[in-house]
Design a protein around this motif. Sequence first.
Motif, short mmCIF file in Angstrom:
data_model
loop_
_atom_site.label_atom_id
_atom_site.label_comp_id
_atom_site.label_asym_id
_atom_site.label_seq_id
_atom_site.Cartn_x
_atom_site.Cartn_y
_atom_site.Cartn_z
N MET A 73 55.91 36.57 21.33
CA MET A 73 55.72 37.08 22.68
C MET A 73 56.86 36.58 23.55
SD MET A 73 52.48 36.66 25.26
CE MET A 73 51.44 37.68 24.26
N ASP A 74 57.37 37.44 24.38
CA ASP A 74 58.45 37.14 25.30
C ASP A 74 58.04 36.04 26.28
OD1 ASP A 74 59.43 37.86 28.21
OD2 ASP A 74 60.99 38.56 26.84
N ASP A 75 58.96 35.06 26.51
CA ASP A 75 58.65 33.94 27.40
C ASP A 75 58.30 34.40 28.81
OD1 ASP A 75 58.88 31.95 25.53
OD2 ASP A 75 60.96 31.46 26.04
N GLN A 76 59.02 35.40 29.34
CA GLN A 76 58.75 35.89 30.70
C GLN A 76 57.35 36.47 30.79
OE1 GLN A 76 60.52 35.41 33.37
NE2 GLN A 76 59.22 36.58 34.73
N TYR A 77 56.94 37.21 29.76
CA TYR A 77 55.60 37.78 29.71
C TYR A 77 54.56 36.68 29.68
CZ TYR A 77 51.80 40.83 28.17
OH TYR A 77 50.62 41.51 28.07
N SER A 78 54.82 35.63 28.95
CA SER A 78 53.90 34.49 28.85
C SER A 78 53.76 33.78 30.19
CB SER A 78 54.40 33.52 27.78
OG SER A 78 53.54 32.43 27.66
N VAL A 79 54.87 33.60 30.89
CA VAL A 79 54.85 32.94 32.20
C VAL A 79 54.09 33.81 33.20
CG1 VAL A 79 56.31 32.24 34.15
CG2 VAL A 79 56.94 31.60 31.83
N GLN A 80 54.32 35.10 33.18
CA GLN A 80 53.62 36.01 34.09
C GLN A 80 52.12 35.99 33.82
OE1 GLN A 80 55.63 39.67 33.24
NE2 GLN A 80 57.25 39.30 34.73
N GLY A 81 51.74 35.97 32.56
CA GLY A 81 50.32 35.92 32.20
C GLY A 81 49.66 34.64 32.67
N ALA A 82 50.35 33.51 32.49
CA ALA A 82 49.80 32.23 32.93
C ALA A 82 49.65 32.18 34.44
CB ALA A 82 50.70 31.08 32.44
N ALA A 83 50.63 32.74 35.16
CA ALA A 83 50.55 32.77 36.61
C ALA A 83 49.39 33.65 37.06
CB ALA A 83 51.87 33.28 37.21
N ALA A 84 49.24 34.81 36.44
CA ALA A 84 48.15 35.72 36.81
C ALA A 84 46.80 35.08 36.53
CB ALA A 84 48.28 37.03 36.04
N LEU A 85 46.66 34.40 35.42
CA LEU A 85 45.41 33.73 35.08
C LEU A 85 45.09 32.65 36.11
CD1 LEU A 85 43.05 33.20 33.15
CD2 LEU A 85 44.57 31.70 31.86
N SER A 86 46.07 31.85 36.48
CA SER A 86 45.84 30.79 37.47
C SER A 86 45.42 31.36 38.82
CB SER A 86 47.11 29.95 37.66
OG SER A 86 47.40 29.24 36.49
N ILE A 87 46.08 32.43 39.24
CA ILE A 87 45.75 33.05 40.51
C ILE A 87 44.33 33.61 40.48
CG2 ILE A 87 46.29 35.02 42.03
CD1 ILE A 87 49.29 34.54 41.16
N CYS A 88 43.99 34.32 39.41
CA CYS A 88 42.65 34.91 39.31
C CYS A 88 41.57 33.84 39.27
CB CYS A 88 42.56 35.81 38.08
SG CYS A 88 43.51 37.33 38.28
N GLU A 89 41.79 32.78 38.52
CA GLU A 89 40.79 31.71 38.47
C GLU A 89 40.62 31.07 39.84
OE1 GLU A 89 40.21 29.82 34.20
OE2 GLU A 89 42.21 29.41 35.00
N SER A 90 41.72 30.86 40.56
CA SER A 90 41.64 30.29 41.90
C SER A 90 40.87 31.20 42.85
CB SER A 90 43.03 30.02 42.46
OG SER A 90 43.66 29.00 41.73
N LEU A 91 41.13 32.51 42.75
CA LEU A 91 40.40 33.47 43.59
C LEU A 91 38.91 33.46 43.28
CD1 LEU A 91 42.86 36.50 43.59
CD2 LEU A 91 42.16 35.14 45.58
N LEU A 92 38.55 33.42 42.02
CA LEU A 92 37.13 33.39 41.65
C LEU A 92 36.46 32.12 42.17
CD1 LEU A 92 37.26 34.83 38.03
CD2 LEU A 92 36.36 35.96 40.08
N LEU A 93 37.14 30.99 42.05
CA LEU A 93 36.59 29.73 42.57
C LEU A 93 36.43 29.80 44.09
CD1 LEU A 93 38.56 27.15 40.43
CD2 LEU A 93 36.09 27.50 40.41
N CYS A 94 37.42 30.35 44.77
CA CYS A 94 37.37 30.47 46.23
C CYS A 94 36.22 31.37 46.66
CB CYS A 94 38.70 31.01 46.74
SG CYS A 94 38.78 31.17 48.52
N LEU A 95 36.07 32.52 46.01
CA LEU A 95 34.98 33.43 46.35
C LEU A 95 33.62 32.78 46.13
CD1 LEU A 95 36.45 36.73 44.89
CD2 LEU A 95 36.10 36.20 47.31
#
Length: 79
Positions: free
Chosen positions: A1-23
């Motif tokens: 898997m491409d490193d950029q794709y992996s970084v984007q996925g990790a960032a998206a996961l972190s953002i989504c988890e933070s949003l769910l916790l905030c909600l």
Amino acid sequence: MDDQYSVQGAAALSICESLLLCLGDMGLMTDKDVIGILEDAASAHVTGEPGGEVNNHHQAVHDLIKAIIKGGNSVRHPA
């Protein structure tokens, strides 16, 4: 898997988890609601017929979301 794709996925996961916790913290969603969203997301990555071939990428995403649910990463648990 491409490193950029992996970084984007990790960032998206972190953002989504933070949003769910905030909600949840704001009382806009219950823990059950959060789990429901995660279950829906995991189900979206189950492809093919029972016993048929499953795309490895989709299976890996499904398994990761299920691990998040099991680990409680997106739901705060009182100490």
